[in-house]
Design an enzyme around this catalytic site. Structure first.
Site, PDB file in Angstrom:
ATOM      1  N   HIS A  56     -20.696   4.362  22.776  1.00 53.52           N
ATOM      2  CA  HIS A  56     -19.676   3.790  23.662  1.00 53.52           C
ATOM      3  C   HIS A  56     -20.333   2.766  24.586  1.00 53.52           C
ATOM      4  CE1 HIS A  56     -21.383   7.071  26.013  1.00 53.52           C
ATOM      5  NE2 HIS A  56     -20.839   6.583  27.114  1.00 53.52           N
ATOM      6  N   HIS A  58     -20.897   2.392  27.898  1.00 55.02           N
ATOM      7  CA  HIS A  58     -21.545   2.576  29.205  1.00 55.02           C
ATOM      8  C   HIS A  58     -22.986   2.062  29.191  1.00 55.02           C
ATOM      9  CE1 HIS A  58     -18.479   5.870  30.461  1.00 55.02           C
ATOM     10  NE2 HIS A  58     -18.037   4.649  30.727  1.00 55.02           N
ATOM     11  N   ASP A  60     -25.784   3.060  30.336  1.00 55.61           N
ATOM     12  CA  ASP A  60     -26.917   3.927  29.982  1.00 55.61           C
ATOM     13  C   ASP A  60     -26.960   4.224  28.479  1.00 55.61           C
ATOM     14  OD1 ASP A  60     -24.556   5.519  30.529  1.00 55.61           O
ATOM     15  OD2 ASP A  60     -25.809   7.301  30.371  1.00 55.61           O
ATOM     16  N   HIS A  61     -26.045   3.621  27.721  1.00 55.79           N
ATOM     17  CA  HIS A  61     -26.091   3.739  26.257  1.00 55.79           C
ATOM     18  C   HIS A  61     -26.390   2.395  25.581  1.00 55.79           C
ATOM     19  CE1 HIS A  61     -24.640   7.968  26.120  1.00 55.79           C
ATOM     20  NE2 HIS A  61     -24.334   7.625  27.353  1.00 55.79           N
ATOM     21  N   HIS A 115     -13.911  10.256  26.636  1.00 56.12           N
ATOM     22  CA  HIS A 115     -14.909   9.881  27.654  1.00 56.12           C
ATOM     23  C   HIS A 115     -14.716   8.407  28.004  1.00 56.12           C
ATOM     24  CE1 HIS A 115     -18.646   9.528  29.837  1.00 56.12           C
ATOM     25  NE2 HIS A 115     -19.073   8.613  28.994  1.00 56.12           N
ATOM     26  N   ASP A 135     -21.166  10.971  24.423  1.00 52.72           N
ATOM     27  CA  ASP A 135     -20.738  11.630  25.658  1.00 52.72           C
ATOM     28  C   ASP A 135     -19.396  12.336  25.498  1.00 52.72           C
ATOM     29  OD1 ASP A 135     -23.049  10.607  26.690  1.00 52.72           O
ATOM     30  OD2 ASP A 135     -22.107   9.408  28.260  1.00 52.72           O
ATOM     31  N   HIS A 175     -26.841  13.333  26.221  1.00 51.53           N
ATOM     32  CA  HIS A 175     -27.564  13.702  27.446  1.00 51.53           C
ATOM     33  C   HIS A 175     -28.023  15.155  27.360  1.00 51.53           C
ATOM     34  CE1 HIS A 175     -26.232  10.229  30.013  1.00 51.53           C
ATOM     35  NE2 HIS A 175     -25.200  10.232  29.179  1.00 51.53           N
TER      36      HIS A 175
HETATM   37 ZN   LIG Z   1     -20.897   7.484  29.105  1.00 55.83          ZN
END
Ligand SMILES: [Zn+2]
Length: 263
Positions: A56, A58, A60-61, A115, A135, A175
């Protein structure tokens, strides 16, 4: 299919992944935020990264994409509707699309909103299936819906897709949240049989060599997959006295998601 889970050791506790073909050494990097660690791991294994998959949009991905593309020339794959939010997507994925890695690996895209609304999970076509769940599904937990998500969609993804996978499916989440999530399980279901043992076993595990669960294990310890547990329901009615005696699973899921936010 060869899988390498890479612990980033960052504040968000991200896991990155390499999925490789044992015959050709070609590899797919999943959410390779820590591009240095991902590149180093590929080099150590003798693998060549040819594709990047973002579960996805975000940061941090996707934050490692640019450097990794520059270093490898890899193609970026993501949800078909993520092109506007992820720079440089070369292939948009719809439900059922197959991602091939080298000669021997096939990964099937699942369209898994909740998410965010542009989230894909990958399910491997292997004797023992593996799910790269980003996520959506975490060990003993579920993704939040704060940043572009929707709890009702997440419930649909859980009930109509993830919960129906074979119990033997290996779970590779985005995560490492297992310890906190198991504490949430015990808060919501104090008589859960498996969670205390798992917590004492994993509370100080090295995330660099993390325990990998299966969907069958998640069914026993993940509150978001235990929506008909009498204890979960009884505890939920303490927090929400207006709930009916026999709330439907969707209501239970949404109330759990709400409680988890402030936890
Ligand atoms: Zn995320």
């Amino acid at each position: 299919m060869l899988v390498k889970q890479i612990w980033t050791d960052n504040a968000y506790r991200n896991f990155n992944y390499l999925v490789a073909c044992g015959e050709t050494g070609e590899a797919l990097a999943i959410d390779p935020l820590d591009h240095q660690k991902v590149l180093r791991a590929a080099r150590q294994e003798g693998w060549t990264i040819t594709q990047i998959l973002n579960t996805h949009e975000h940061h941090d991905h996707i934050g490692g994409n640019e450097v990794l593309v520059r270093a490898t020339g890899a193609k970026i794959l993501a949800h078909k509707n993520a092109a506007g939010s992820i720079p440089g997507v070369a292939r948009g994925l719809a439900a059922g699309d197959v991602v091939r890695v080298g000669k021997s690996v096939e990964l099937e895209a699942l369209d898994t909103p909740g998410h965010t609304m542009c989230h894909v999970c990958l399910k491997s076509h292997t004797d023992q299936p593996a799910l790269f769940s980003g996520d959506t599904l975490f060990n003993a937990g579920a993704g939040n819906c704060h940043h572009g998500g929707h709890p009702a969609e997440l419930y649909k993804t859980f009930s109509e897709q993830l919960a129906k996978l074979p119990p033997s499916t290996l779970i590779y989440p985005g995560h490492d949240y297992i310890e906190n999530n198991l504490r949430f399980t015990l808060n919501r279901e104090p008589d859960n049989v498996q969670a205390p043992q798992m917590l004492s076993r994993l509370a100080d595990q090295d995330p660099g060599n993390a325990y990998v669960s299966t969907l069958g294990v998640e069914m026993q310890v993940n509150t978001f997959l235990r929506l008909t547990s009498p204890t979960v329901i009884a505890k939920l009615r303490e927090a929400f006295p207006d709930l009916p005696d026999q709330p439907d699973p969707r209501t239970v899921f949404l109330k759990l998601r709400e409680l988890r936010n402030g936890w």
